[in-house]
Design a protein around this motif. Structure first.
Motif, PDB file in Angstrom:
ATOM      1  N   CYS A  96     -13.352  -2.465  11.785  1.00 35.17           N
ATOM      2  CA  CYS A  96     -14.165  -2.094  10.681  1.00 35.17           C
ATOM      3  C   CYS A  96     -15.478  -1.203  11.410  1.00 35.17           C
ATOM      4  O   CYS A  96     -16.429  -1.480  11.959  1.00 35.17           O
ATOM      5  CB  CYS A  96     -14.829  -2.819   9.801  1.00 35.17           C
ATOM      6  N   LEU A  98     -17.912   1.893  10.175  1.00 36.94           N
ATOM      7  CA  LEU A  98     -18.579   2.576   8.930  1.00 36.94           C
ATOM      8  C   LEU A  98     -18.860   3.890   9.422  1.00 36.94           C
ATOM      9  O   LEU A  98     -19.595   4.138  10.296  1.00 36.94           O
ATOM     10  CB  LEU A  98     -19.880   1.702   8.355  1.00 36.94           C
ATOM     11  N   THR A 117     -19.377  -2.443  13.451  1.00 39.84           N
ATOM     12  CA  THR A 117     -19.412  -4.022  12.639  1.00 39.84           C
ATOM     13  C   THR A 117     -18.726  -4.816  13.325  1.00 39.84           C
ATOM     14  O   THR A 117     -17.742  -4.627  13.669  1.00 39.84           O
ATOM     15  CB  THR A 117     -19.340  -3.604  11.168  1.00 39.84           C
ATOM     16  N   ARG A 124     -14.387   2.127   6.854  1.00 41.97           N
ATOM     17  CA  ARG A 124     -14.949   2.801   5.437  1.00 41.97           C
ATOM     18  C   ARG A 124     -15.696   4.040   5.823  1.00 41.97           C
ATOM     19  O   ARG A 124     -16.398   4.245   6.703  1.00 41.97           O
ATOM     20  CB  ARG A 124     -15.811   1.868   4.599  1.00 41.97           C
ATOM     21  N   CYS A 155     -24.785   1.045   3.364  1.00 37.84           N
ATOM     22  CA  CYS A 155     -24.209  -0.058   4.124  1.00 37.84           C
ATOM     23  C   CYS A 155     -24.680  -1.610   3.712  1.00 37.84           C
ATOM     24  O   CYS A 155     -23.701  -2.514   4.200  1.00 37.84           O
ATOM     25  CB  CYS A 155     -24.997   0.041   5.564  1.00 37.84           C
ATOM     26  N   HIS A 158     -21.584  -3.432   2.030  1.00 38.37           N
ATOM     27  CA  HIS A 158     -20.784  -4.223   2.957  1.00 38.37           C
ATOM     28  C   HIS A 158     -21.267  -5.499   3.524  1.00 38.37           C
ATOM     29  O   HIS A 158     -20.196  -6.264   4.128  1.00 38.37           O
ATOM     30  CB  HIS A 158     -20.444  -3.182   3.982  1.00 38.37           C
TER      31      HIS A 158
END
Length: 232
Positions: A96, A98, A117, A124, A155, A158
């Motif tokens: 993941c 971002l 992350t 995403r 952010c 998440h």
């Protein structure tokens, strides 16, 4: 070291390498460390094609990226991490990233910025027009690498169950403002006094103008180990 308490935010003026070991654990780190690309040294003054550039002064905080020990410590003391500029640092593979798509068009700014992350989810992306200026919301750019408030608020979505957020490279305090607006507790560290003062002012303003639809975190400003306990 100077410490300011504003609502449920605790702000430290000092070196994060020295302060972080004293904090205990927190639920999540959301931060935008220096990448070591010289943005602190009036680099933005050479970019005058889109708008009149602002002189933020000459500093050395972006002369080099943080030491690996600092990156490792952020991961050690938190359960979850969102670290912008993760492509500049030594971090493990992740499923993941971002992605902030700046919708810049043709110019010398990066098309996107990447946040590494440790979240167990897919990549995403958020579209948020930048072009070297803040183009949405009511932000005023007061730091050469300031993130738009809307990007940092996104952010936080998440890490929905993270109650206490740490930003060891607080800058002008955008992460802190996002936390206040989301009803989270915030711990910020910044070494430059001028930016620290800006962060204090911006976070105080956010506290003074709360969102009526957000339930604030419990009003406990004492920085104890219990305050920073990781989420289950």
């Amino acid at each position: 070291m100077r410490v300011e308490t504003i609502g449920n935010s605790t702000l430290y003026l000092g070196d994060c390498a020295e302060i972080m070991p004293t904090l205990g654990r927190c639920d999540a780190v959301l931060t935008d460390p220096p990448y070591g690309i010289g943005e602190s040294n009036e680099k933005n003054l050479s970019r005058g094609t889109l708008a009149k550039p602002k002189d933020y002064g000459t500093y050395d905080w972006d002369k080099a990226p943080p030491a690996q020990e600092v990156i490792d410590l952020m991961r050690t003391i938190s359960d979850r991490q969102i670290i912008f500029g993760g492509n500049y640092f030594h971090l493990p593979p992740t499923s993941c990233w971002l992605v902030w798509d700046k919708q810049n068009g043709t110019n010398d700014f990066a098309d996107c910025e990447l946040a590494w992350t440790n979240l167990n989810k897919a990549v995403r992306r958020i579209y948020w027009l930048w072009n070297g200026m803040i183009r949405k919301g009511d932000d005023v750019r007061e730091h050469p690498t300031q993130k738009p408030l809307g990007v940092m608020e996104w952010c936080l979505t998440h890490v929905k169950d993270a109650k206490t957020i740490l930003d060891p490279f607080m800058g002008s305090g955008t992460t802190g403002v996002a936390c206040v607006k989301a009803g989270r507790k915030f711990i910020g560290i910044e070494r430059e006094m001028s930016y620290f003062d800006i962060a204090c002012r911006r976070i105080q303003k956010a506290v003074d103008t709360p969102d009526m639809f957000v339930v604030p975190a419990a009003n406990d400003n004492t920085p104890t180990a219990d305050m920073f306990a990781g989420a289950a």
